[in-house]
Design a protein around this motif. Sequence first.
Motif, PDB file in Angstrom:
ATOM      1  N   UNK A   1      -9.640 -14.190 -31.801  1.00  0.00           N
ATOM      2  CA  UNK A   1      -8.406 -14.946 -32.049  1.00  0.00           C
ATOM      3  C   UNK A   1      -7.203 -14.271 -31.384  1.00  0.00           C
ATOM      4  N   UNK A   2      -7.205 -12.934 -31.387  1.00  0.00           N
ATOM      5  CA  UNK A   2      -6.095 -12.199 -30.762  1.00  0.00           C
ATOM      6  C   UNK A   2      -5.993 -12.561 -29.277  1.00  0.00           C
TER       7      UNK A   2
ATOM      8  N   UNK B   1      -4.293 -15.725 -28.929  1.00  0.00           N
ATOM      9  CA  UNK B   1      -2.841 -15.584 -29.087  1.00  0.00           C
ATOM     10  C   UNK B   1      -2.222 -15.050 -27.795  1.00  0.00           C
ATOM     11  N   UNK B   2      -2.937 -14.178 -27.119  1.00  0.00           N
ATOM     12  CA  UNK B   2      -2.423 -13.649 -25.856  1.00  0.00           C
ATOM     13  C   UNK B   2      -2.299 -14.781 -24.838  1.00  0.00           C
TER      14      UNK B   2
ATOM     15  N   UNK C   1      -1.861 -18.001 -25.610  1.00  0.00           N
ATOM     16  CA  UNK C   1      -0.724 -18.844 -26.017  1.00  0.00           C
ATOM     17  C   UNK C   1       0.598 -18.214 -25.577  1.00  0.00           C
ATOM     18  N   UNK C   2       0.656 -16.877 -25.663  1.00  0.00           N
ATOM     19  CA  UNK C   2       1.889 -16.162 -25.312  1.00  0.00           C
ATOM     20  C   UNK C   2       2.164 -16.207 -23.816  1.00  0.00           C
ATOM     21  N   UNK C   3       1.135 -15.935 -23.015  1.00  0.00           N
ATOM     22  CA  UNK C   3       1.368 -15.767 -21.575  1.00  0.00           C
ATOM     23  C   UNK C   3       1.252 -17.065 -20.781  1.00  0.00           C
TER      24      UNK C   3
ATOM     25  N   UNK D   1       0.125 -20.726 -22.325  1.00  0.00           N
ATOM     26  CA  UNK D   1       0.325 -22.054 -22.911  1.00  0.00           C
ATOM     27  C   UNK D   1       1.790 -22.396 -23.158  1.00  0.00           C
ATOM     28  N   UNK D   2       2.606 -21.397 -23.497  1.00  0.00           N
ATOM     29  CA  UNK D   2       3.983 -21.685 -23.886  1.00  0.00           C
ATOM     30  C   UNK D   2       5.020 -21.120 -22.920  1.00  0.00           C
ATOM     31  N   UNK D   3       4.572 -20.678 -21.757  1.00  0.00           N
ATOM     32  CA  UNK D   3       5.481 -20.166 -20.730  1.00  0.00           C
ATOM     33  C   UNK D   3       5.367 -21.064 -19.505  1.00  0.00           C
TER      34      UNK D   3
ATOM     35  N   UNK E   1      10.961 -26.449 -19.186  1.00  0.00           N
ATOM     36  CA  UNK E   1      11.526 -25.226 -18.590  1.00  0.00           C
ATOM     37  C   UNK E   1      12.216 -25.625 -17.300  1.00  0.00           C
TER      38      UNK E   1
END
Lengths: 476, 519
Positions: free
Chosen positions: B216-217, B220-221, B223-225, B227-229, B331
Amino acid sequence: MQSRFALRAITVGVIVILVFALVSESSAQDPRKIVAPELELSAPTPEQFALENGLRVVFLQSSELPVVRMTLMFPGGSVSEAADLAGVSGITANLLRTGGAGSLKAEEIDERLDFLGASISSTAGGDNHKLTLRCLKKDLAEVFDLFSLILREPVLDSAKLALEVSNKSDEIRRQYDSPTGATRTLFYRTVFGDMLYGRYPTLESVASISGQSVKFTYNRVYTPSRGILAVSGDLTRKELEDLLNTSVGSWKGTRILQRPIPVVPSEEDLPKSGVYYAYKDISQTSIRLGHLTQLFDSPDRHAVRIMNYVVGVGFAGRLTAKIRSEAGLAYSVGGYFVNRPTYGSYFAYCQTKAEATGQALQMIVDVLSEAKENGITQKEFARAKESILNSFVFEYETPHQVAQAVAESVFYGFPSEQTALDLEALKSVTLADCNRVAKEYYRVEDFRIVVVGDTAQMDQPLSDFGVVTEISLEVE
Amino acid sequence: MKSISKFIALFVVLLTVSVFETGSAMEFQIPAQELKLDNGLVVIVVERPGTGVFSSYIVTAVGSANEKPGSIGAAHFLEHMLFKGTKSIGTKDYVAEQELMDKQDSLWNRIDQARQQSRYIKLAGDEGAYQKHLNWVSQMEALLDSLIADEALYVVKNEYEELYTRRGAVGFNASTGYDFTDYIVSLPANQLHTWFVMEADRMKNPVLREFYPEREVVLEERRLRIDNEGEGKLFEQFIGTAFIAHPYQLMWEWKSDQGNIKREALKKFHHQFYAPNRTVIGLVGDIKFSDVEAFAKKYWSDIPRQPEPDPIYTVEPKQLGERRVDVNFDASPALYIGFHKGAFDDPDEAAFVVLDRILADGRSSRLYKSLVIGQQLCSNIGTEAFPGAEQGDLYPSLYIISAYPKDGVDSRIVETAIYEELAKLSTVPVSARELQKARNNIQADFIWDAYDNDGLAQKLAQYQSTARDWRYMLTRMEQIEKLTPDALQSVAAKYFTKENRTVATLVPIVRADATEGGE
């Protein structure tokens, strides 16, 4: 012309010793039982002197590589800007490098530096302005000439100002593109209000920056008697003195202007504790929470460092152990004290999938409340203290790091041997000190909780964590 | 019988930097020493006495290009898992822990199989049977959660990292690339022994504990790098468009792969790719070569060599025309332009190094000067290679220009301005001075690369891993010395063509509230 170089007190040499308890050699394959030999390091001591015009110099010779580095610092920066001119310090600093100097056009300076593979950079931070130089030793005379010209005779009022304003405006328009960037900006705005490290340039404020305001900023900030120059690399003291004498030594600057003074927030001017939420259509919520602190020169800062190492720093820190390793809720999570002159701040942060927002936020609050309430254990304390003390050698890894550390200590009003004093202070911290500061410095009730994401996807209402104030991410 | 033969040599690298204008010259030395064990391990050492610290840089010859369907994401996920400790570090009772992990995995396999059945049970149309099936799956998921929670009984959390940091480590980290995976840490100079023991243990006895939370971590990485950038999303689509066959096309594991990868797949991946004959170590700092030699023999010589894995046969086919992709995202506008180019040993690679300096190194470089300072079309412009190792990549790669159009500037205008600069390189030879400027920068950086222990350790280890000889960094410098303006022009003309390029554009999503007042 011969300048007089006043030799200031030399800092004490530092010996860092790492010792591990002796355990039998029988189990050499077990890293827990390996006995490390003692390590003694004679930390190099930079020389210090001052020029006639008051500019202080910290110098460390190192001939391993044929290179030279310089960092020149002045007090100033965004904390001392007027609100309606927010951004002026950064634009002034940029213009030093990009506007041209003396009779040289900006493009000529760019070309000459680039041809040599050298660099000069000029930046403004929160509370300082910096001018740095990096070049090969063989090019030092030519590069330092440019450095000196940029410092003394920058061309500040030209078409280049309009370009800087336009580039800054572009940066402002992009400031909320990244969820983590947006969260960071909103957090500082919430914790500091429109003051100190919470003041950001706006499209309006940068549009009002004129050649006159830039010149005023330059005159006020770049004054030799307020500056400190760190130099390291492959040159002798004599070579450095000759270099400085030919140019910077005779620089007078403008002495008449008052030094920049930051506006310090008072409690009633600041946003209250609670939740500050900004909507963004994203699948991962970004969270940052915390409050103001005053630790910059407080004797408590050493105990806070050890205590917070246990709670918020690294993989073994409680926040990461709990939220990342055990629960798998975040890739990046932690908590830090940022110590700055006047006020600093404490912040904890993580990014987690939207549907785990409440769960992760509650975990952070619980970890910090627990630390505040019950402190840390003897075992955790010992681990943190050993980790910090044993990694202290890295403060002396490169010559420029050593020279800069001394320069920064002096710059911020500490004794020049502050790095060594920090080590001694850290050694004397006790578990009781840590548990006392945990109560005082994790002010859970004062948390400003900034959340960027989409409440429609979240597992619980943000109002569970305090009064919710909505913030817009529209750039005006 | 002698179990170890070794080859040691002291290579003093002499770099003569000749200076165009003044005619003065200087010499620069890297006193590197090299150790090779029978099992294939290579260690390169630079002694720097008196500094009290050293940096280590381990390069393992494995990356996401080695993944196959079914194990997509394995390289990166495994890199995370190699921080979880070993059979003796990070556990209170390894035997009991192993039993628990086996139980978790067999339960996960049953859940996985049941999930695959779901669509057919649903199709069969018996709503009751379908609900029963779903209930069973969620019961098993709850059971798996409790088995995951039970791990806390045995795990000593983050002990591997703690052993390092207690001894003063800084910068303990790793990164996964396409060709290589790198493990780094810096330590006080008296911890060399500990370092050898810890890293040998990690190579020999890793335990992939806390597997399910870490899966899962990694998500999250992502999503951080990505999916949301905006830039992450754009880059992923860009790379996927530029490559249609070669494994470089997968910029990051997809969520659907990563969320289902099995512990067994990671173990297999580790066994196959983590071996001394696929490992290069760079060690730079206040250490002695003789100590390195003794510790390497003692702790690493018993690790067996592994057979070479299957090569990557897939060759990216020649691009037949321009490819374009848009990404709609909340963006500001951004633009990527990519051109296929060769691998590290391609004869044109040195020319690309120089062309890149001319295009984008410094404020006086062509793209910056023209687009940012002159025409003021964008606030910033940059270039990079992809995957982008400094020494070049193992397989044919991509040369990328990225630009950020200013408010109100159409990205097509920025694109055109970039093509104009590229066309100049293809039609007019660069001046002798401009070529010399690029060389001066490359030479200066060669020296600056040695400023930090970790930077030098990285460079030595990466060159050795890529070219199987770290001295290739000098070969590269010689190639650059020999380049002529004509050679640069013909390389520019060969690669900077319309049919060889891929263009990706981030198109800002216009928010509903911003369009109010329209029709």
